[in-house]
Design a protein around this motif. Structure first.
Motif, PDB file in Angstrom:
ATOM      1  N   SER A   1      31.985  39.548  45.549  1.00  0.00           N
ATOM      2  CA  SER A   1      31.593  40.497  46.589  1.00  0.00           C
ATOM      3  C   SER A   1      30.760  39.770  47.630  1.00  0.00           C
ATOM      4  O   SER A   1      29.665  39.278  47.320  1.00  0.00           O
ATOM      5  CB  SER A   1      30.800  41.655  45.984  1.00  0.00           C
ATOM      6  OG  SER A   1      30.463  42.613  46.968  1.00  0.00           O
TER       7      SER A   1
ATOM      8  N   LEU B   1      42.643  34.294  45.482  1.00  0.00           N
ATOM      9  CA  LEU B   1      41.537  34.987  46.149  1.00  0.00           C
ATOM     10  C   LEU B   1      41.661  34.892  47.666  1.00  0.00           C
ATOM     11  O   LEU B   1      41.372  35.859  48.382  1.00  0.00           O
ATOM     12  CB  LEU B   1      40.198  34.405  45.687  1.00  0.00           C
ATOM     13  CG  LEU B   1      39.760  34.770  44.269  1.00  0.00           C
ATOM     14  CD1 LEU B   1      38.528  33.962  43.876  1.00  0.00           C
ATOM     15  CD2 LEU B   1      39.479  36.262  44.148  1.00  0.00           C
TER      16      LEU B   1
ATOM     17  N   GLY C   1      43.833  37.471  49.018  1.00  0.00           N
ATOM     18  CA  GLY C   1      43.237  38.791  49.109  1.00  0.00           C
ATOM     19  C   GLY C   1      42.653  39.092  50.463  1.00  0.00           C
ATOM     20  O   GLY C   1      42.102  40.186  50.680  1.00  0.00           O
ATOM     21  N   ASP C   2      42.807  38.170  51.408  1.00  0.00           N
ATOM     22  CA  ASP C   2      42.342  38.380  52.793  1.00  0.00           C
ATOM     23  C   ASP C   2      43.321  37.748  53.771  1.00  0.00           C
ATOM     24  O   ASP C   2      42.945  37.293  54.837  1.00  0.00           O
ATOM     25  CB  ASP C   2      40.945  37.775  52.965  1.00  0.00           C
ATOM     26  CG  ASP C   2      40.320  38.076  54.316  1.00  0.00           C
ATOM     27  OD1 ASP C   2      40.571  39.170  54.866  1.00  0.00           O
ATOM     28  OD2 ASP C   2      39.584  37.208  54.836  1.00  0.00           O
TER      29      ASP C   2
ATOM     30  N   THR D   1      35.155  42.709  48.913  1.00  0.00           N
ATOM     31  CA  THR D   1      35.051  42.603  47.467  1.00  0.00           C
ATOM     32  C   THR D   1      36.443  42.377  46.887  1.00  0.00           C
ATOM     33  O   THR D   1      37.393  43.072  47.260  1.00  0.00           O
ATOM     34  CB  THR D   1      34.438  43.874  46.856  1.00  0.00           C
ATOM     35  OG1 THR D   1      33.092  44.015  47.328  1.00  0.00           O
ATOM     36  CG2 THR D   1      34.417  43.791  45.332  1.00  0.00           C
ATOM     37  N   ALA D   2      36.565  41.399  45.996  1.00  0.00           N
ATOM     38  CA  ALA D   2      37.853  41.083  45.382  1.00  0.00           C
ATOM     39  C   ALA D   2      37.689  41.013  43.870  1.00  0.00           C
ATOM     40  O   ALA D   2      36.673  40.527  43.357  1.00  0.00           O
ATOM     41  CB  ALA D   2      38.389  39.754  45.906  1.00  0.00           C
TER      42      ALA D   2
ATOM     43  N   SER E   1      41.684  43.589  46.459  1.00  0.00           N
ATOM     44  CA  SER E   1      40.527  43.426  47.338  1.00  0.00           C
ATOM     45  C   SER E   1      40.410  44.607  48.283  1.00  0.00           C
ATOM     46  O   SER E   1      41.389  45.294  48.587  1.00  0.00           O
ATOM     47  CB  SER E   1      40.628  42.125  48.143  1.00  0.00           C
ATOM     48  OG  SER E   1      41.636  42.211  49.128  1.00  0.00           O
TER      49      SER E   1
ATOM     50  N   GLN F   1      38.068  45.475  51.981  1.00  0.00           N
ATOM     51  CA  GLN F   1      37.076  45.011  52.938  1.00  0.00           C
ATOM     52  C   GLN F   1      36.779  46.080  53.970  1.00  0.00           C
ATOM     53  O   GLN F   1      37.577  46.993  54.219  1.00  0.00           O
ATOM     54  CB  GLN F   1      37.555  43.745  53.649  1.00  0.00           C
ATOM     55  CG  GLN F   1      38.809  43.888  54.456  1.00  0.00           C
ATOM     56  CD  GLN F   1      39.209  42.571  55.098  1.00  0.00           C
ATOM     57  OE1 GLN F   1      38.677  42.172  56.130  1.00  0.00           O
ATOM     58  NE2 GLN F   1      40.153  41.873  54.455  1.00  0.00           N
TER      59      GLN F   1
END
Length: 265
Positions: free
Chosen positions: A57, A187, A190-191, A212-213, A255, A257
């Motif tokens: 996070s 990860l 995730g963005d 947060t993932a 995730s 955001q």
């Protein structure tokens, strides 16, 4: 994403490294890459084999440029199953990201008691034929420099406003070049998506304030499928969710955001 341990004093470890220009969106370092670096430093500081960053996070204070950076990890708890650390990633005398990271052993090849996987019914394990990677000549190549380090294939048609007025559902296929995806790469995925604000014709920089993932498993060797959605795009703030699924159909990363809506063109 190399890190070098510089000092270790009790529960505080310090690392140095370089934010590479290949991991940028426009001129600024990609937020998911910075969180992955925080997670990598946390894993190195704990140093127990098998432990992975199962929850990350992060709050973004400002957007750094490519160049030297430093990471400070403070261990808050060493437990039998759960380890907690605080991480600060900075450049010069400014902190760019503050993250709270939980390390534990992720589930792997264990059948879940219940799963609601939205990706498998919509997306095939490999990109559809003809789906172009981001690269020279691609409409996103001037902004998404991540494509220098990995193969990113977005479905551009899913970014446009929907004819029925519904919320955007953006699809990506992503994998590293010349190696298998690992936890840190998952990860980053995730963005990976363009802002969901594309679906309401709002383009431009959409700075992430908090992300947060959750890491749910170790990815298999192959393409990662990424589905990006939203619950609400407000006048100033919007949320953006990613679900990352590997080629075996397992959820690897989830995730969410909170970010700022770009201004009108």
């Amino acid at each position: 994403m190399a890190l070098e341990e510089l000092t270790r004093d009790g529960d505080v470890s310090r690392f140095g490294g370089v934010l590479n220009e290949h991991w940028t969106i426009g001129p600024k370092v990609h937020g998911g890459v910075m969180l992955a670096l925080c997670a990598k430093a946390a894993r190195a500081a704990i140093g127990t084999p098998g432990l992975e960053p199962i929850a990350v996070s992060g709050s973004f204070l400002w957007a750094p440029d490519p160049g030297p950076m430093h990471v400070t990890v403070t261990t808050r708890k060493r437990g039998r199953r759960v380890n907690l650390v605080d991480v600060e990633l900075g450049q010069g005398d400014r902190v760019a990201v503050r993250a709270a990271i939980t390390l534990a052993v992720p589930e792997q090849h264990v059948d879940p008691l219940l799963v609601a996987n939205p990706v498998v019914p919509l997306m095939t394990p490999e990109p559809p034929p003809g789906l172009e990677p981001i690269g020279p000549g691609h409409p996103m190549a001037d902004v998404v420099h991540l494509a220098r380090g990995c193969d990113i294939r977005p479905s551009l048609t899913t970014m446009a406003p929907r004819a029925d007025g519904g919320p955007p559902v953006i699809e990506y296929w992503v994998r590293p070049k010349d190696c298998a995806p690992d936890v840190l790469f998952a990860l980053v995925c995730g963005d990976v998506s363009a802002p969901v604000t594309y679906g309401v014709n709002r383009f431009g920089w959409a700075p992430t304030v908090q992300l947060t993932a959750y890491l749910r498993g170790i990815p298999a060797d192959g393409w990662l499928r990424v589905l990006c959605t939203t619950m609400q795009i407000g006048a100033e703030w919007f949320d953006e969710d990613h679900v990352v699924v590997d080629c075996e159909g397992r959820i690897i990363v989830q995730s969410r955001q909170l970010a700022l809506v770009p201004g009108p063109a």
